[in-house]
Design a protein around this motif. Structure first.
Motif, PDB file in Angstrom:
ATOM      1  N   UNK A  32       3.591  14.625  -4.854  1.00 55.88           N
ATOM      2  CA  UNK A  32       4.911  15.127  -5.285  1.00 55.88           C
ATOM      3  C   UNK A  32       4.765  16.332  -6.209  1.00 55.88           C
ATOM      4  N   UNK A  33       3.767  16.290  -7.061  1.00 57.87           N
ATOM      5  CA  UNK A  33       3.527  17.391  -7.989  1.00 57.87           C
ATOM      6  C   UNK A  33       3.127  18.660  -7.215  1.00 57.87           C
ATOM      7  N   UNK A  34       2.311  18.485  -6.188  1.00 52.58           N
ATOM      8  CA  UNK A  34       1.813  19.637  -5.430  1.00 52.58           C
ATOM      9  C   UNK A  34       2.886  20.288  -4.553  1.00 52.58           C
ATOM     10  N   UNK A  35       3.844  19.487  -4.066  1.00 52.77           N
ATOM     11  CA  UNK A  35       4.809  20.038  -3.096  1.00 52.77           C
ATOM     12  C   UNK A  35       6.137  20.438  -3.718  1.00 52.77           C
ATOM     13  N   UNK A  44       0.828  -1.219   0.000  1.00 47.52           N
ATOM     14  CA  UNK A  44       0.000   0.000   0.000  1.00 47.52           C
ATOM     15  C   UNK A  44       0.862   1.269   0.000  1.00 47.52           C
ATOM     16  N   UNK A  45       2.076   1.185   0.581  1.00 49.84           N
ATOM     17  CA  UNK A  45       2.880   2.384   0.834  1.00 49.84           C
ATOM     18  C   UNK A  45       4.051   2.527  -0.123  1.00 49.84           C
ATOM     19  N   UNK A  46       4.489   3.769  -0.336  1.00 44.31           N
ATOM     20  CA  UNK A  46       5.800   4.065  -0.926  1.00 44.31           C
ATOM     21  C   UNK A  46       6.495   5.041   0.036  1.00 44.31           C
ATOM     22  N   UNK A  73      -1.588   7.997  -3.990  1.00 44.99           N
ATOM     23  CA  UNK A  73      -1.613   9.464  -3.952  1.00 44.99           C
ATOM     24  C   UNK A  73      -0.241  10.102  -4.103  1.00 44.99           C
ATOM     25  N   UNK A  74       0.817   9.277  -4.198  1.00 41.39           N
ATOM     26  CA  UNK A  74       2.162   9.849  -4.121  1.00 41.39           C
ATOM     27  C   UNK A  74       2.494  10.740  -5.311  1.00 41.39           C
ATOM     28  N   UNK A  89      14.845  19.186  -1.011  1.00 45.20           N
ATOM     29  CA  UNK A  89      14.639  18.131  -2.022  1.00 45.20           C
ATOM     30  C   UNK A  89      13.757  17.028  -1.418  1.00 45.20           C
ATOM     31  N   UNK A  90      12.678  16.707  -2.138  1.00 44.01           N
ATOM     32  CA  UNK A  90      11.792  15.608  -1.733  1.00 44.01           C
ATOM     33  C   UNK A  90      11.539  14.728  -2.953  1.00 44.01           C
ATOM     34  N   UNK A  91      11.785  13.435  -2.782  1.00 49.72           N
ATOM     35  CA  UNK A  91      11.621  12.526  -3.925  1.00 49.72           C
ATOM     36  C   UNK A  91      11.373  11.114  -3.390  1.00 49.72           C
ATOM     37  N   UNK A  92      11.068  10.202  -4.295  1.00 50.56           N
ATOM     38  CA  UNK A  92      10.933   8.795  -3.886  1.00 50.56           C
ATOM     39  C   UNK A  92      12.273   8.303  -3.354  1.00 50.56           C
ATOM     40  N   UNK A  93      12.242   7.590  -2.238  1.00 56.39           N
ATOM     41  CA  UNK A  93      13.476   7.049  -1.663  1.00 56.39           C
ATOM     42  C   UNK A  93      14.042   5.971  -2.579  1.00 56.39           C
TER      43      UNK A  93
END
Length: 440
Positions: free
Chosen positions: A421-424, A364-366, A416-417, A435-439
């Motif tokens: 990501x697009x919004x933030x 369910x999570x990323x 929702x990820x 910097x925020x991105x997929x780990x």
């Protein structure tokens, strides 16, 4: 520590009551200067030695009073986390290789009451004069069998010799198979042995086998993971190269997994463990490095992809599951050329795998990586607020958050990820672009 503090500590840790082993440790430490505690992995040894340590701390002393020596950075971080959760009001600092020494030196300027660390890094700080050794009266060697293995002996000996005023010692282990060297300076130690006779309580740990038709067991491993479904699983290999190869081949076959071994950069290790802890991946491929010190609850399966070299290794690997009151299963994969280890019952159940392998559903999570942490004055509340306000996530869309010194990881609902990501991407945390991105 007064006795009436224990209920508050247990409430902070969300524990109902101390178990028999923890109560025995508290009692023994009241009446003996030196205590050796033997108890199975996952039985609660950390609290069993931290409570007696806490009893000896004096709130009026603004010096380091206790030193805890551990074999791995993960165990150091785990102990630091538990101590902070206890809500004692005392300061603790973890020191370990792979952590910026400058950060640790800053943390040591105002002496913490308790220091926990690995032998090499603690020895380094002592030589540099960063730790005031004269005031330390309590010494703990956690997982002392591993800490005293070849390679650590010299450093541990140096540390012990550097502490002139130690009055009390606690040694803990999940195995009895090691002689305690004279340099530890134990005097009439009280020994508490809570080890089960066969290394793990059989009513909670089930051992099974799978027979691979080929010597290359990856296909069998793949089919086994498909058969087990989306349950938390650790796959043990004997070498780092095998870990990466096995992880890559599982990925190619569509199994979401992460890998973990001692040659990885600290951030990558943190990321791998965080993804496994928060449910972003349910399969962790690793060496025996993960057989100790990782406190990850609810691991359902242990898979011995490679047979362990020793019975001790087998016991410690299996100790990752069937912890406390939970049940778990250890599964040995045997190729045509391999035989079960002599210490495993010959009549264990053989799992027959279905002909058709069906991939488990994706978790369910990323996990998101955030390039800011404690040293940037960013905490969990800041992250939740940021993702709720700027990323429009609901509380239930945000999972486990782990904040390190210079970065953080947060689990977000997979569906929702992308939108989040697009919004933030243009937004700031605490007024700073981060910097925020997929780990990875």
């Amino acid at each position: 520590m007064q006795k009436d503090h224990i209920p508050a500590i247990l409430a902070n840790l969300k524990i109902d009551a101390l178990n028999d082993m923890q109560l025995a440790s508290l009692e023994a430490n009241k009446h003996h200067h030196d205590v050796i505690l033997l108890s199975a992995t996952g039985s609660g040894k950390t609290l069993a030695f931290l409570l007696p340590v806490l009893e000896r701390l004096h709130v009026t002393k603004k010096t380091t009073q206790a030193l805890i020596v551990v074999p791995s950075r993960e165990l150091a971080l785990q102990i630091e986390k538990v101590f902070r959760q206890m809500g004692t009001g005392y300061k603790i600092t973890a020191c370990y290789g792979g952590h910026l020494r400058e950060t640790e030196e800053n943390n040591l300027i105002e002496a913490p009451a308790v220091i926990v660390g690995t032998p090499g890094r603690l020895g380094d700080h002592i030589r540099r004069g960063n730790i005031t050794v004269d005031t330390i009266e309590t010494l703990v060697l956690d997982e002392f069998d591993k800490t005293l293995e070849l390679g650590f002996q010299e450093e541990v000996s140096f540390i012990v010799e550097s502490l002139p005023n130690v009055k009390r010692r606690q040694l803990t282990s999940a195995t009895e198979a090691v002689e305690i060297p004279e340099f530890i300076k134990l005097e009439k130690p009280e020994k508490l042995n809570f080890l089960p006779e066969d290394g793990a309580p059989t009513e909670r740990l089930t051992i099974k086998q799978v027979l691979s038709p080929e010597n290359d067991k990856v296909e069998t491993l793949f089919r086994l993971i498909c058969h087990l479904g989306n349950r938390s699983t650790i796959v043990f290999c004997n070498h780092r190269e095998s870990v990466e190869r096995t992880s890559a081949m599982l990925s190619e076959k569509g199994i979401l997994n992460t890998f973990y071994h001692g040659a990885m950069e600290q951030r990558d290790r943190d990321s791998a463990l965080c993804k496994f802890r928060n449910g972003t991946v349910n399969v962790l491929v690793t060496t025996d490095l993960a057989a100790r010190g990782l406190d990850i609850p609810h691991i359902r399966y242990i898979i011995h992809f490679h047979l362990p070299h020793t019975e001790d290794s087998f016991v410690h690997r299996n100790g990752r599951t069937a912890r406390m009151e939970a049940s778990g299963t250890a599964i040995v994969i045997l190729s045509p050329d391999e035989k079960l280890m002599p210490y495993v019952p010959a009549d264990i159940e053989t799992i027959t795998l279905p002909e058709k392998a069906v991939l488990p559903e994706k978790p369910k999570w990323v996990t998101l990586f955030i390039a800011a942490g404690k040293k940037d004055k960013v905490n969990k509340i800041d992250i939740v607020g940021f993702l709720s306000n700027k990323g429009k996530l609901k509380k239930e869309d945000i999972g486990l958050i782990e904040v390190k010194d210079f970065f953080a990881f947060v689990a977000v609902v997979r569906s929702k990820v992308g939108h989040t990501l697009e919004m933030i991407k243009q937004e700031k945390i605490k007024g700073k672009k981060v910097k925020i991105d997929l780990a990875r």
